[in-house]
Design a protein around this motif. Sequence first.
Motif, mmCIF file in Angstrom:
data_model
loop_
_atom_site.group_PDB
_atom_site.id
_atom_site.type_symbol
_atom_site.label_atom_id
_atom_site.label_comp_id
_atom_site.label_asym_id
_atom_site.label_seq_id
_atom_site.Cartn_x
_atom_site.Cartn_y
_atom_site.Cartn_z
ATOM 1 N N PRO A 80 0.824 -1.212 0.000
ATOM 2 C CA PRO A 80 0.000 0.000 0.000
ATOM 3 C C PRO A 80 0.857 1.261 0.000
ATOM 4 C CG PRO A 80 0.075 -0.959 2.192
ATOM 5 C CD PRO A 80 0.764 -1.946 1.283
ATOM 6 N N LYS A 81 0.219 2.367 -0.327
ATOM 7 C CA LYS A 81 0.892 3.672 -0.333
ATOM 8 C C LYS A 81 0.018 4.651 0.458
ATOM 9 C CE LYS A 81 2.381 7.319 -3.569
ATOM 10 N NZ LYS A 81 3.694 7.604 -2.955
ATOM 11 N N PRO A 82 0.310 4.873 1.729
ATOM 12 C CA PRO A 82 -0.566 5.697 2.570
ATOM 13 C C PRO A 82 -0.660 7.155 2.130
ATOM 14 C CG PRO A 82 0.953 4.373 3.911
ATOM 15 C CD PRO A 82 1.418 4.266 2.495
ATOM 16 N N ASP A 83 0.327 7.641 1.385
ATOM 17 C CA ASP A 83 0.351 9.075 1.087
ATOM 18 C C ASP A 83 -0.163 9.430 -0.304
ATOM 19 O OD1 ASP A 83 2.493 7.885 -0.206
ATOM 20 O OD2 ASP A 83 3.920 9.488 0.253
ATOM 21 N N TRP A 84 -1.003 8.564 -0.912
ATOM 22 C CA TRP A 84 -1.657 9.025 -2.134
ATOM 23 C C TRP A 84 -2.374 10.333 -1.804
ATOM 24 C CZ3 TRP A 84 0.025 7.174 -6.352
ATOM 25 C CH2 TRP A 84 0.167 5.798 -6.613
ATOM 26 N N PRO A 85 -2.206 11.372 -2.608
ATOM 27 C CA PRO A 85 -2.775 12.674 -2.244
ATOM 28 C C PRO A 85 -4.281 12.792 -2.445
ATOM 29 C CG PRO A 85 -1.655 12.825 -4.351
ATOM 30 C CD PRO A 85 -1.372 11.454 -3.819
ATOM 31 N N SER A 86 -4.860 11.917 -3.291
ATOM 32 C CA SER A 86 -6.280 12.044 -3.606
ATOM 33 C C SER A 86 -6.866 10.688 -3.961
ATOM 34 C CB SER A 86 -6.487 13.032 -4.764
ATOM 35 O OG SER A 86 -5.707 12.670 -5.881
ATOM 36 N N VAL A 87 -8.174 10.663 -4.130
ATOM 37 C CA VAL A 87 -8.856 9.415 -4.458
ATOM 38 C C VAL A 87 -8.385 8.885 -5.806
ATOM 39 C CG1 VAL A 87 -11.101 8.348 -4.933
ATOM 40 C CG2 VAL A 87 -10.868 10.015 -3.085
ATOM 41 N N TYR A 88 -8.346 9.761 -6.803
ATOM 42 C CA TYR A 88 -7.826 9.425 -8.125
ATOM 43 C C TYR A 88 -6.559 10.232 -8.330
ATOM 44 C CZ TYR A 88 -12.551 7.632 -8.808
ATOM 45 O OH TYR A 88 -13.728 6.953 -8.670
ATOM 46 N N VAL A 89 -5.508 9.600 -8.848
ATOM 47 C CA VAL A 89 -4.226 10.299 -8.961
ATOM 48 C C VAL A 89 -3.751 10.339 -10.407
ATOM 49 C CG1 VAL A 89 -3.536 9.774 -6.598
ATOM 50 C CG2 VAL A 89 -2.905 8.204 -8.437
ATOM 51 N N SER A 90 -2.795 11.194 -10.657
ATOM 52 C CA SER A 90 -2.318 11.446 -12.016
ATOM 53 C C SER A 90 -1.407 10.339 -12.513
ATOM 54 C CB SER A 90 -1.553 12.772 -12.054
ATOM 55 O OG SER A 90 -0.324 12.644 -11.349
ATOM 56 N N GLY A 91 -1.222 10.313 -13.820
ATOM 57 C CA GLY A 91 -0.309 9.349 -14.430
ATOM 58 C C GLY A 91 1.099 9.426 -13.873
ATOM 59 N N PRO A 92 1.690 10.632 -13.759
ATOM 60 C CA PRO A 92 3.037 10.704 -13.180
ATOM 61 C C PRO A 92 3.120 10.144 -11.767
ATOM 62 C CG PRO A 92 2.538 12.732 -14.358
ATOM 63 C CD PRO A 92 1.262 11.925 -14.339
ATOM 64 N N GLU A 93 2.059 10.315 -10.971
ATOM 65 C CA GLU A 93 2.075 9.769 -9.611
ATOM 66 C C GLU A 93 2.026 8.240 -9.637
ATOM 67 O OE1 GLU A 93 -0.093 13.202 -6.934
ATOM 68 O OE2 GLU A 93 -1.267 12.218 -8.506
#
Length: 589
Positions: A80-93
């Motif tokens: 898992p990645k706890p620090d995803w900034p949002s529900v849906y994230v960008s391609g670069p992320e």
Amino acid sequence: MESGDRLNNPIHHRRHIRIICIGAGASGLLFAYKLQRSFEAFSLTIYEKNEGVAGTWFENRYPGVACDYPAHNYTYSFAPKPDWPSVYVSGPEIRGYFEDFKSKHGLERYCKVKHQVNRAEWIDGTGEWRVQIKDLVGDCVVEETCDILINAAGVLNQWRWPEIPGLHEFKGELMHSANWNEKTDLRGKRVGLIGNGSSGQQILESIQSSVAHLDHFIRQGTWIFGPFGPELPRAYTQTELREFAETPGLLLELRKKNESRINSAFKAFLSDTKEQAEMRAHIEYEMKAKLQSLELEDMIIPRTGVGCRRPTPGINYLEKLTAGNVSVLCGEITKVTPKGCISSSGKEHPLDVLICATGFDTSYIPRFQLIGQDGATLMKEWATQPRAYLAIAAAKFPNYLIFYGPNNPFASGPFLSTIECQADYMLKLIDRYQTENIRSFVPKAEAVADFMSHAVKILARTVWAEDCRSWYQRVQKPRGSSNEEKMPSLSAAESLTIWPGSGLHYIEAMAEVRADDWDITYRGNRFEWLGNGFSRTETDGESDLAWYVRERDDGPYMSREKRRRLQTRRSSPVESADGKMLKGDISTD
């Protein structure tokens, strides 16, 4: 390995195995991780045509490129990645997630970037693959051999232009979403956008406010799943991010909740079910509320069932369609002229830029030449209909395994969790190959035929078999065919290339290797794996020679159903054969 090596060593003596993997995207990196975690005595080379890893997330760089799947569930199940900034994230992320995974586990040692596999041929005399690879930097071709060939290139890896007369006569800038020119400035331009799939929606959302006018050409409507009702947050708060990182079980609870929702959806994709009708009514109501236009409703809301085409969240897409500088044009583009596009009404639409968000070649035929037994080529074998064994292997192509091949559960299950079960299945085969004197393994043609026959019966009951244009369906001409060639007549269900069931159904189906579905050949006597009469435990100085003597029966259950219940139970204990309640975890390996 010669017979003498096995006869002079204990049972299950490991031989060195050579593996080539094509592609360093999500599947290739996962395979490398799982292989190094469980195996020794192997060599692995991953050939990747791009200059970096992450596959489609490395290649796709169009404006607004993002994952249309909740980010916390677009990770490997164990990472898992706890620090995803949002529900849906960008391609670069997303690309960053895979790059970090590669670095954390030292997977770069296996990767050769800017190397493209051009050809692979099975050499029956030696029982190995001969693979030709082009070094894209040195502009030379090298040749390698391997025991096992893994195709992890994926299905969304070869973009294609739409077949529209005059397309390449257009004098403005012509771009494909998967081959984006990042130097292009669209501000103040007249832009044409073909396609309303996930990429087309994301591009429209991103560029609408900056272009002078946008003509959005679509051939059919599409279901937008939301977010509806209580809007999903676009970004997590700092408090949420801190709690995900520091509160035990909180992030796991969210991930399991999301995954459970995905894994309970299959019934809704069956035609004429209450669940399909309720889902359709709800989504149609919400889409109409956002469109507020009878004309747009008629063009955008499909007549077919929800799920016939891949649904998308389409955040802000419907709202953008109502903007004053957007024209939605439903129907075929009859011709592209040097100045623009002629729509089905006969009107020419002048354009400065034409963007084709028209997807990929989803024929499942690899972009390299693949030659199997007796000169069989996969291009010919799958020209009319791709026919795989459980989405991972092809008859006539020994020691060749595929991630997300034909009849994968893309439409009904979580993507990364599915490739995990495929990797585990492959490694079970590879384990037998390494510790027994197996020469080759290949699925039986009759097993593939029986699977396809069963799949058609189930798929005919689903909305996926309805009359819509979808990349779930095999409707394209074979690669390399002329325009005059036509596909053979297939029923709607026969043309489908997705799994006949739910994602969980696929995971359970892949839990064990059905050896009777495979043709297995050996190097010499098939029982030479028994070795010199000694167990491996006897030759391991750190092993307990009486490991099986214990105080209670805590071994794995011998029935599939009891193993399944123990593995998937929520928290309630399981009753053992002697009536005692088992509270601790029991290995089901």
